[in-house]
Design a protein around this motif. Structure first.
Motif, mmCIF file in Angstrom:
data_model
loop_
_atom_site.group_PDB
_atom_site.id
_atom_site.type_symbol
_atom_site.label_atom_id
_atom_site.label_comp_id
_atom_site.label_asym_id
_atom_site.label_seq_id
_atom_site.Cartn_x
_atom_site.Cartn_y
_atom_site.Cartn_z
ATOM 1 N N GLY A 10 -24.575 17.432 -22.938
ATOM 2 C CA GLY A 10 -24.393 18.643 -22.147
ATOM 3 C C GLY A 10 -25.200 18.607 -20.878
ATOM 4 N N LEU A 11 -25.313 19.770 -20.247
ATOM 5 C CA LEU A 11 -26.059 19.925 -18.998
ATOM 6 C C LEU A 11 -27.396 20.588 -19.301
ATOM 7 N N VAL A 12 -28.471 20.010 -18.782
ATOM 8 C CA VAL A 12 -29.808 20.547 -19.017
ATOM 9 C C VAL A 12 -30.628 20.374 -17.741
ATOM 10 N N GLN A 13 -31.602 21.230 -17.555
ATOM 11 C CA GLN A 13 -32.465 21.129 -16.386
ATOM 12 C C GLN A 13 -33.566 20.102 -16.612
ATOM 13 N N THR A 14 -34.123 19.628 -15.524
ATOM 14 C CA THR A 14 -35.248 18.693 -15.598
ATOM 15 C C THR A 14 -36.351 19.293 -16.463
ATOM 16 N N GLY A 15 -36.882 18.471 -17.367
ATOM 17 C CA GLY A 15 -37.916 18.917 -18.283
ATOM 18 C C GLY A 15 -37.388 19.485 -19.579
ATOM 19 N N GLY A 16 -36.086 19.655 -19.672
ATOM 20 C CA GLY A 16 -35.481 20.232 -20.872
ATOM 21 C C GLY A 16 -35.292 19.215 -21.983
ATOM 22 N N GLY A 66 -41.995 7.618 -25.689
ATOM 23 C CA GLY A 66 -42.836 8.810 -25.603
ATOM 24 C C GLY A 66 -42.064 10.087 -25.306
ATOM 25 N N ARG A 67 -40.807 9.962 -24.902
ATOM 26 C CA ARG A 67 -39.980 11.144 -24.605
ATOM 27 C C ARG A 67 -38.808 11.288 -25.572
ATOM 28 N N PHE A 68 -38.256 10.175 -26.022
ATOM 29 C CA PHE A 68 -37.111 10.192 -26.929
ATOM 30 C C PHE A 68 -37.543 9.743 -28.322
ATOM 31 N N THR A 69 -36.883 10.289 -29.337
ATOM 32 C CA THR A 69 -37.148 9.903 -30.719
ATOM 33 C C THR A 69 -35.832 9.676 -31.441
ATOM 34 N N LEU A 81 -30.728 11.369 -31.751
ATOM 35 C CA LEU A 81 -31.595 11.013 -30.631
ATOM 36 C C LEU A 81 -32.125 12.311 -30.046
ATOM 37 N N GLN A 82 -33.393 12.599 -30.328
ATOM 38 C CA GLN A 82 -34.041 13.773 -29.768
ATOM 39 C C GLN A 82 -34.614 13.392 -28.414
ATOM 40 N N MET A 83 -34.166 14.086 -27.385
ATOM 41 C CA MET A 83 -34.586 13.770 -26.024
ATOM 42 C C MET A 83 -35.385 14.941 -25.463
ATOM 43 N N ALA A 84 -36.573 14.649 -24.970
ATOM 44 C CA ALA A 84 -37.432 15.672 -24.392
ATOM 45 C C ALA A 84 -37.883 15.231 -23.006
ATOM 46 N N SER A 85 -38.427 16.172 -22.264
ATOM 47 C CA SER A 85 -38.921 15.896 -20.902
ATOM 48 C C SER A 85 -37.877 15.136 -20.093
ATOM 49 N N LEU A 86 -36.662 15.624 -20.138
ATOM 50 C CA LEU A 86 -35.554 14.925 -19.491
ATOM 51 C C LEU A 86 -35.707 14.903 -17.982
ATOM 52 N N LYS A 87 -35.248 13.795 -17.394
ATOM 53 C CA LYS A 87 -35.322 13.579 -15.960
ATOM 54 C C LYS A 87 -33.906 13.360 -15.409
ATOM 55 N N PRO A 88 -33.705 13.588 -14.128
ATOM 56 C CA PRO A 88 -32.369 13.328 -13.552
ATOM 57 C C PRO A 88 -31.899 11.901 -13.798
ATOM 58 N N GLU A 89 -32.816 10.948 -13.828
ATOM 59 C CA GLU A 89 -32.425 9.555 -14.068
ATOM 60 C C GLU A 89 -31.981 9.280 -15.500
ATOM 61 N N THR A 113 -20.996 10.410 -25.210
ATOM 62 C CA THR A 113 -21.179 11.825 -24.904
ATOM 63 C C THR A 113 -21.981 11.939 -23.614
ATOM 64 N N GLN A 114 -21.564 12.841 -22.735
ATOM 65 C CA GLN A 114 -22.171 12.960 -21.413
ATOM 66 C C GLN A 114 -23.430 13.790 -21.467
ATOM 67 N N VAL A 115 -24.494 13.274 -20.871
ATOM 68 C CA VAL A 115 -25.738 14.016 -20.677
ATOM 69 C C VAL A 115 -25.990 14.095 -19.178
ATOM 70 N N THR A 116 -26.147 15.309 -18.679
ATOM 71 C CA THR A 116 -26.410 15.512 -17.262
ATOM 72 C C THR A 116 -27.683 16.325 -17.110
ATOM 73 N N VAL A 117 -28.636 15.777 -16.366
ATOM 74 C CA VAL A 117 -29.906 16.453 -16.134
ATOM 75 C C VAL A 117 -29.955 16.867 -14.667
ATOM 76 N N SER A 118 -30.022 18.161 -14.428
ATOM 77 C CA SER A 118 -30.039 18.671 -13.061
ATOM 78 C C SER A 118 -31.470 18.774 -12.551
ATOM 79 N N SER A 119 -31.632 18.539 -11.257
ATOM 80 C CA SER A 119 -32.968 18.579 -10.657
ATOM 81 C C SER A 119 -33.295 19.972 -10.142
#
Length: 119
Positions: A10-16, A66-69, A81-89, A113-119
């Motif tokens: 899905g779509l999530v903001q930076t740091g989400g 350190g960010r993904f588990t 796949l638990q993803m935290a502190s997401l970055k646009p990259e 599955t699409q992951v989009t991180v907005s800045s």
């Protein structure tokens, strides 16, 4: 043959945070390891994380350490796949993959599955 179905993108903001799931069906008893890969627009597919079913050993790409588990539920034949502190990259299509042995490589793949991180 193993069938893999990813969900949770899905779509999530930076740091989400987001949690991806990969449900396996078919010859799941023959799986040696499962992994997540990703492919960003205009780039090749890259390894993200891997888990072995026996012993649960995990391994991560430096870019996500350190960010993904990555974790697995044997009873549900599901990998997460638990993803935290997401970055646009981190924006990419994320794929689940299964390897039947330690030497076979990853031979079964999900549709992504699409992951989009907005800045």
């Amino acid at each position: 043959q193993v069938q893999l179905v990813e969900s949770g993108g899905g779509l999530v903001q930076t740091g989400g945070s987001l949690r991806l799931s990969c449900a396996a069906s078919g010859r799941t008893f023959s799986n040696y390891a499962m992994a997540w890969f990703r492919q960003a627009p205009g780039k090749g597919r890259e390894f993200v994380a891997r888990i072995r079913w026996n012993g649960g050993g995990t391994y991560y790409a430096d870019s996500v350490k350190g960010r993904f588990t990555i974790s697995g539920d044997n009873a549900k034949n599901t990998v997460y796949l638990q993803m935290a502190s997401l970055k646009p990259e981190d924006t990419a299509v994320y794929y689940c993959a299964a390897a039947p042995s330690s030497v076979s490589g990853f031979t079964s793949w999900g549709q992504g599955t699409q992951v989009t991180v907005s800045s």
